[in-house]
Design an enzyme around this catalytic site. Structure first.
Site, PDB file in Angstrom:
ATOM      1  N   CYS A  59       0.826  -1.229   0.000  1.00  0.00           N
ATOM      2  CA  CYS A  59       0.000   0.000   0.000  1.00  0.00           C
ATOM      3  C   CYS A  59       0.852   1.268   0.000  1.00  0.00           C
ATOM      4  O   CYS A  59       0.431   2.300  -0.518  1.00  0.00           O
ATOM      5  CB  CYS A  59      -0.932  -0.008   1.204  1.00  0.00           C
ATOM      6  SG  CYS A  59      -0.106  -0.442   2.748  1.00  0.00           S
ATOM      7  N   HIS A  66      -2.648   6.875   3.142  1.00  0.00           N
ATOM      8  CA  HIS A  66      -1.193   7.041   3.181  1.00  0.00           C
ATOM      9  C   HIS A  66      -0.829   8.268   2.338  1.00  0.00           C
ATOM     10  O   HIS A  66      -1.130   8.310   1.134  1.00  0.00           O
ATOM     11  CB  HIS A  66      -0.481   5.815   2.594  1.00  0.00           C
ATOM     12  CG  HIS A  66      -0.565   4.573   3.447  1.00  0.00           C
ATOM     13  ND1 HIS A  66      -1.112   4.538   4.714  1.00  0.00           N
ATOM     14  CD2 HIS A  66      -0.134   3.307   3.183  1.00  0.00           C
ATOM     15  CE1 HIS A  66      -1.019   3.300   5.201  1.00  0.00           C
ATOM     16  NE2 HIS A  66      -0.434   2.535   4.293  1.00  0.00           N
TER      17      HIS A  66
HETATM   18  N1  LIG Z   1      -4.309  -3.381   6.247  1.00  0.00           N
HETATM   19  C1  LIG Z   1      -3.775  -2.869   5.126  1.00  0.00           C
HETATM   20  O1  LIG Z   1      -3.929  -1.673   4.817  1.00  0.00           O
HETATM   21  C2  LIG Z   1      -3.010  -3.736   4.176  1.00  0.00           C
HETATM   22  C3  LIG Z   1      -2.587  -3.165   3.002  1.00  0.00           C
HETATM   23  C4  LIG Z   1      -1.926  -3.959   2.065  1.00  0.00           C
HETATM   24  C5  LIG Z   1      -1.684  -5.278   2.347  1.00  0.00           C
HETATM   25  N2  LIG Z   1      -2.085  -5.827   3.524  1.00  0.00           N
HETATM   26  C6  LIG Z   1      -1.790  -7.240   3.729  1.00  0.00           C
HETATM   27  O2  LIG Z   1      -3.002  -7.981   3.762  1.00  0.00           O
HETATM   28  C7  LIG Z   1      -2.864  -9.098   4.633  1.00  0.00           C
HETATM   29  C8  LIG Z   1      -3.948  -9.046   5.689  1.00  0.00           C
HETATM   30  O3  LIG Z   1      -3.800  -7.835   6.413  1.00  0.00           O
HETATM   31  P1  LIG Z   1      -4.921  -7.347   7.441  1.00  0.00           P
HETATM   32  O4  LIG Z   1      -4.525  -5.979   7.841  1.00  0.00           O
HETATM   33  O5  LIG Z   1      -6.265  -7.603   6.868  1.00  0.00           O
HETATM   34  O6  LIG Z   1      -4.661  -8.373   8.671  1.00  0.00           O
HETATM   35  P2  LIG Z   1      -5.610  -8.695   9.922  1.00  0.00           P
HETATM   36  O7  LIG Z   1      -6.613  -7.642  10.103  1.00  0.00           O
HETATM   37  O8  LIG Z   1      -4.689  -9.021  11.037  1.00  0.00           O
HETATM   38  O9  LIG Z   1      -6.393 -10.046   9.445  1.00  0.00           O
HETATM   39  C9  LIG Z   1      -5.736 -11.238   9.338  1.00  0.00           C
HETATM   40  C10 LIG Z   1      -6.611 -12.339   8.741  1.00  0.00           C
HETATM   41  O10 LIG Z   1      -5.775 -13.491   8.584  1.00  0.00           O
HETATM   42  C11 LIG Z   1      -6.421 -14.597   9.213  1.00  0.00           C
HETATM   43  N3  LIG Z   1      -5.421 -15.510   9.742  1.00  0.00           N
HETATM   44  C12 LIG Z   1      -4.535 -15.302  10.731  1.00  0.00           C
HETATM   45  N4  LIG Z   1      -3.795 -16.411  10.941  1.00  0.00           N
HETATM   46  C13 LIG Z   1      -4.237 -17.339  10.064  1.00  0.00           C
HETATM   47  C14 LIG Z   1      -3.908 -18.697   9.806  1.00  0.00           C
HETATM   48  N5  LIG Z   1      -2.927 -19.328  10.472  1.00  0.00           N
HETATM   49  N6  LIG Z   1      -4.561 -19.337   8.816  1.00  0.00           N
HETATM   50  C15 LIG Z   1      -5.539 -18.724   8.125  1.00  0.00           C
HETATM   51  N7  LIG Z   1      -5.928 -17.455   8.330  1.00  0.00           N
HETATM   52  C16 LIG Z   1      -5.274 -16.770   9.288  1.00  0.00           C
HETATM   53  C17 LIG Z   1      -7.273 -14.006  10.329  1.00  0.00           C
HETATM   54  O11 LIG Z   1      -8.286 -14.943  10.677  1.00  0.00           O
HETATM   55  P3  LIG Z   1      -8.854 -15.052  12.180  1.00  0.00           P
HETATM   56  O12 LIG Z   1      -9.729 -13.858  12.399  1.00  0.00           O
HETATM   57  O13 LIG Z   1      -9.613 -16.333  12.161  1.00  0.00           O
HETATM   58  O14 LIG Z   1      -7.675 -15.069  13.084  1.00  0.00           O
HETATM   59  C18 LIG Z   1      -7.791 -12.763   9.613  1.00  0.00           C
HETATM   60  O15 LIG Z   1      -8.886 -13.095   8.778  1.00  0.00           O
HETATM   61  C19 LIG Z   1      -1.441  -9.026   5.212  1.00  0.00           C
HETATM   62  O16 LIG Z   1      -0.588  -9.815   4.422  1.00  0.00           O
HETATM   63  C20 LIG Z   1      -1.105  -7.552   5.058  1.00  0.00           C
HETATM   64  O17 LIG Z   1       0.284  -7.351   4.961  1.00  0.00           O
HETATM   65  C21 LIG Z   1      -2.765  -5.092   4.458  1.00  0.00           C
END
Ligand SMILES: NC(=O)c1ccc[n+]([C@@H]2O[C@H](COP(=O)([O-])OP(=O)(O)OC[C@H]3O[C@@H](n4cnc5c(N)ncnc54)[C@H](OP(=O)(O)O)[C@@H]3O)[C@@H](O)[C@H]2O)c1
Length: 358
Positions: free
Chosen positions: A157, A250
């Site tokens: 991002c 951002h």
């Molecule tokens: N937030 C942003 O702005 C952004 C921007 C670009 C990229 N990203 C990328 O997108 C991805 C997700 O980010 P996020 O911010 O959405 O994270 P998040 O809010 O922490 O959500 C994580 C997700 O992953 C699941 N998860 C965790 N451990 C797992 C496992 N062992 N097996 C299967 N599922 C699992 C969680 O499920 P449970 O609820 O069941 O634990 C939840 O659905 C990351 O790689 C991050 O770097 C995020």
């Protein structure tokens, strides 16, 4: 049109929640599978998400009664979906293995994760910029031994404000870029409730972000050679990434030096005329205008401008000459929309219209 069945993996996360909203009543896609960790698997989505729904728009009704499946239940996902949006918080090696397992099960993966971003036959797509990189998919399928399954990723991002602003200027030979990003807390999956230490504070460190911010643009600007994406070797990019107390958006402060310095009028015209396949095909989440220049001296502002074109547009302002570099300006994009979920959805829409989800 023949709609495709989408699985949202990581459906309970910050990006997953955005995906569920963006995919509500989508003209090309129906969400047929929600997946997350073993903690959520087997529960109704409304129970699994509980009080973790973080967005101001409520959880869409269609998702509430769906039963969440485990992300590694590949047979179930394969039986019920044509492709996967993947946004999970897991160790990199596990994400890489999971995404490859989906592809090998002949699912197409549109990923928000970083694990496969620098793999040379995995396209890292900003739909308006490097659609041509999709040509490496055939080479990737050969490597994975698949007939249909492959992985496409979107970049970090942090780069999605300044790379769109710099891309239409590449013809002037950009020599060097210095960029400082001021990044929202949703980029860390946080809200002010879950990240109280950011209130009245600025944190000058985001693990791994500066490396991504310097390296990923060069892949986006690279060329396809023999089934591989060869990164561009210039410009030189130096980045500093800072976490600031805003919820979403951002903002980047950019300094740029050219080999053939354009005029301010030429730069404004390049931004004004920047359009590509998403605009030409009027994809459902394509902003009517990719880059919008705002004249007021105190814009873009994160809170005022992040939602332009549903959070899918990029705003630029404060363009002026610089006495160390040639020019400086400020640009902004919404990190969980254009920079994450929205970027993934737009990529999937492009794949759909190009026949690459068939
Ligand atoms: N937030 C942003 O702005 C952004 C921007 C670009 C990229 N990203 C990328 O997108 C991805 C997700 O980010 P996020 O911010 O959405 O994270 P998040 O809010 O922490 O959500 C994580 C997700 O992953 C699941 N998860 C965790 N451990 C797992 C496992 N062992 N097996 C299967 N599922 C699992 C969680 O499920 P449970 O609820 O069941 O634990 C939840 O659905 C990351 O790689 C991050 O770097 C995020």
């Amino acid at each position: 049109m023949n709609k495709k069945r989408a699985a949202v993996v990581g459906a309970t996360g910050m990006v997953g929640q955005r995906l569920l909203l963006l995919l509500q009543n989508h003209p090309y896609f129906d969400v047929t599978v929600l997946a997350a960790s073993a903690n959520s698997a087997g529960k109704k989505y409304s129970d699994a998400i509980g009080s973790r729904w973080k967005l101001s728009i409520p959880c869409p009704d269609y998702a509430k009664d769906m039963t969440v499946v485990a992300a590694d239940d590949i047979d179930c996902i394969k039986a019920n979906a044509d492709f996967v949006f993947c946004a999970v918080d897991m160790p990199k090696a596990e994400v890489k293995a999971l995404e490859e397992a989906y592809a090998k099960a002949e699912l197409i993966v549109v990923s928000n994760n970083s694990a496969n971003r620098l793999v040379e036959d995995v396209p890292m797509i900003i739909p308006e910029i490097n659609e041509s990189h999709l040509s490496v998919i055939e080479a990737q399928k050969k490597r994975l031994g698949t007939k249909r399954g492959y992985i496409v990723v979107k970049p970090n991002c942090s780069i999605q404000s300044y790379v769109p602003a710099l891309t239409p200027l590449l013809g002037y030979g950009i020599e060097s870029i210095s960029v400082t990003t001021m990044q929202a807390i949703s980029g860390a999956g946080k809200t002010f409730d879950s990240f109280p230490e950011i209130i009245d504070n600025v944190i000058p460190y985001i693990g791994g972000e500066e490396e991504k911010s310097e390296v990923e643009p060069l892949k986006v600007w690279g060329n396809v050679v023999d089934g591989k994406i060869v990164p561009a070797t210039e410009p030189i990019i130096t980045a500093q990434c800072i976490r600031v107390p805003v919820s979403d958006g951002h903002l980047a402060s950019v300094f740029v030096k050219f080999k053939n310095k354009p005029t301010i009028e030429q730069m404004l015209e390049a931004w004004d005329k920047f359009e590509a396949t998403p605009q030409k095909l009027a994809l459902p989440h394509a902003p009517a205008k990719f880059v919008t220049y705002i004249d007021e001296p105190n814009r873009p502002q994160t809170k005022l401008d992040r939602d332009i074109y549903g959070g899918m547009g990029v705003t630029v302002g404060r363009l002026r000459p610089d006495h160390l570099f040639d020019y400086k300006f400020v640009c902004l994009s919404h990190n969980t929309l254009r920079g994450a979920a929205g970027g993934g959805v737009l990529t999937a829409e492009l794949l759909y219209r190009l026949g690459l989800l068939d």
